[in-house]
Design a protein around this motif. Structure first.
Motif, PDB file in Angstrom:
ATOM      1  N   THR A 183       3.191   6.055  -2.459  1.00  0.00           N
ATOM      2  CA  THR A 183       4.464   6.772  -3.269  1.00  0.00           C
ATOM      3  C   THR A 183       4.378   6.970  -4.996  1.00  0.00           C
ATOM      4  O   THR A 183       4.557   8.003  -5.182  1.00  0.00           O
ATOM      5  CB  THR A 183       5.675   6.083  -2.569  1.00  0.00           C
ATOM      6  OG1 THR A 183       5.813   4.850  -3.355  1.00  0.00           O
ATOM      7  CG2 THR A 183       6.032   6.119  -1.341  1.00  0.00           C
ATOM      8  N   CYS A 240       8.037   7.700   2.464  1.00  0.00           N
ATOM      9  CA  CYS A 240       6.926   6.553   3.472  1.00  0.00           C
ATOM     10  C   CYS A 240       7.642   5.857   4.198  1.00  0.00           C
ATOM     11  O   CYS A 240       7.198   4.715   4.320  1.00  0.00           O
ATOM     12  CB  CYS A 240       5.837   5.969   2.463  1.00  0.00           C
ATOM     13  SG  CYS A 240       4.651   7.444   1.755  1.00  0.00           S
ATOM     14  N   ARG A 242       0.803  -1.226   0.014  1.00  0.00           N
ATOM     15  CA  ARG A 242      -0.065   0.082  -0.163  1.00  0.00           C
ATOM     16  C   ARG A 242       0.966   1.248  -0.048  1.00  0.00           C
ATOM     17  O   ARG A 242       0.652   2.125  -0.691  1.00  0.00           O
ATOM     18  CB  ARG A 242      -0.873   0.000   1.242  1.00  0.00           C
ATOM     19  CG  ARG A 242      -1.825   1.226   1.337  1.00  0.00           C
ATOM     20  CD  ARG A 242      -2.972   1.063   0.300  1.00  0.00           C
ATOM     21  NE  ARG A 242      -3.697   2.307   0.560  1.00  0.00           N
ATOM     22  CZ  ARG A 242      -4.244   3.234  -0.520  1.00  0.00           C
ATOM     23  NH1 ARG A 242      -3.442   3.155  -1.754  1.00  0.00           N
ATOM     24  NH2 ARG A 242      -4.709   4.132  -0.362  1.00  0.00           N
ATOM     25  N   LEU A 243       2.124   1.313   0.992  1.00  0.00           N
ATOM     26  CA  LEU A 243       2.927   2.370   0.775  1.00  0.00           C
ATOM     27  C   LEU A 243       3.628   2.537  -0.461  1.00  0.00           C
ATOM     28  O   LEU A 243       3.475   3.675  -1.066  1.00  0.00           O
ATOM     29  CB  LEU A 243       4.062   2.247   1.944  1.00  0.00           C
ATOM     30  CG  LEU A 243       3.206   2.499   3.410  1.00  0.00           C
ATOM     31  CD1 LEU A 243       4.473   1.985   4.464  1.00  0.00           C
ATOM     32  CD2 LEU A 243       2.683   3.611   3.691  1.00  0.00           C
ATOM     33  N   SER A 244       3.990   1.596  -1.107  1.00  0.00           N
ATOM     34  CA  SER A 244       4.614   1.368  -2.310  1.00  0.00           C
ATOM     35  C   SER A 244       3.587   2.203  -3.531  1.00  0.00           C
ATOM     36  O   SER A 244       3.920   3.063  -4.260  1.00  0.00           O
ATOM     37  CB  SER A 244       5.009   0.264  -2.951  1.00  0.00           C
ATOM     38  OG  SER A 244       6.027  -0.157  -2.217  1.00  0.00           O
ATOM     39  N   LEU A 250       6.357   8.827   8.632  1.00  0.00           N
ATOM     40  CA  LEU A 250       5.013   8.489   8.883  1.00  0.00           C
ATOM     41  C   LEU A 250       4.459   8.975  10.325  1.00  0.00           C
ATOM     42  O   LEU A 250       3.609   9.555  10.597  1.00  0.00           O
ATOM     43  CB  LEU A 250       4.498   7.228   8.524  1.00  0.00           C
ATOM     44  CG  LEU A 250       4.396   6.951   6.878  1.00  0.00           C
ATOM     45  CD1 LEU A 250       4.134   5.473   6.490  1.00  0.00           C
ATOM     46  CD2 LEU A 250       3.642   8.106   6.118  1.00  0.00           C
ATOM     47  N   GLY A 307       8.855   0.794   6.104  1.00  0.00           N
ATOM     48  CA  GLY A 307       8.514   1.733   5.348  1.00  0.00           C
ATOM     49  C   GLY A 307       9.222   1.700   3.999  1.00  0.00           C
ATOM     50  O   GLY A 307      10.122   0.832   3.650  1.00  0.00           O
TER      51      GLY A 307
END
Length: 167
Positions: free
Chosen positions: A115, A144, A110-112, A149, A132
């Motif tokens: 970004t 991220c 989800r973080l990838s 965060l 992260g």
């Protein structure tokens, strides 16, 4: 001749006694006036010194109060800073603990995606050792990482963070 001069000597002696008495009385009066003037001046100097001392004491008290208020405010700010630093440290530790959570791989995905969405699909996304991801490319950088965060989450609290030290 002595007898003839005796009345003159007696008159001169009386005159000397009168003159001496007048001079002594005048000197005593002048001395009394000088002593009275000196006492008045001493009382005036003492009153001025007391007034100056009282004024200086008031000024010193104001200065000391201002310094005490400053010290108290600095102590209060240091305590607030310490509470905020503790919140930041605990937040960072809490998000780093997410690396051990079974949902962590999904969080990385989800973080990838976030970004790339924020910086563009051509960013190179790398997982970071502290947790992260960090995405970089052509003058762009999207951080991220879990620490970043956590810091953003604390910053987002804004004035709400003051509840840490509010009564």
């Amino acid at each position: 001749m002595r007898d003839a001069l005796a009345p003159l000597a007696e008159a001169l002696s009386r005159q000397v006694e009168i003159d001496t008495a007048e001079i002594t009385a005048g000197a005593e009066e002048e001395a009394a006036e000088l002593v009275a003037a000196a006492r008045r001046e001493a009382r005036s100097i003492l009153a001025d010194a007391r007034a100056d001392g009282a004024a200086q004491a008031r000024a010193d008290a104001v200065t000391e109060r201002v310094h005490a208020e400053r010290r108290a405010r600095n102590t209060e700010l240091a305590a607030q800073r310490e509470a905020l630093d503790e919140l930041c440290a605990r937040s960072a530790a809490a998000v780093r603990a997410l690396r051990d959570d079974p949902c962590y791989p999904g969080l990385l995905d989800r973080l990838s995606a976030l970004t790339r969405s924020a910086g563009g699909p051509d960013l190179v996304v790398k997982e970071q050792p502290d947790g992260g991801v960090l995405a970089e490319g052509r003058g762009r950088r999207v951080d991220c990482t879990l620490s970043a965060l956590a810091a953003r989450a604390v910053d987002a609290l804004g004035a709400e963070v003051e509840r840490l030290w509010a009564p």
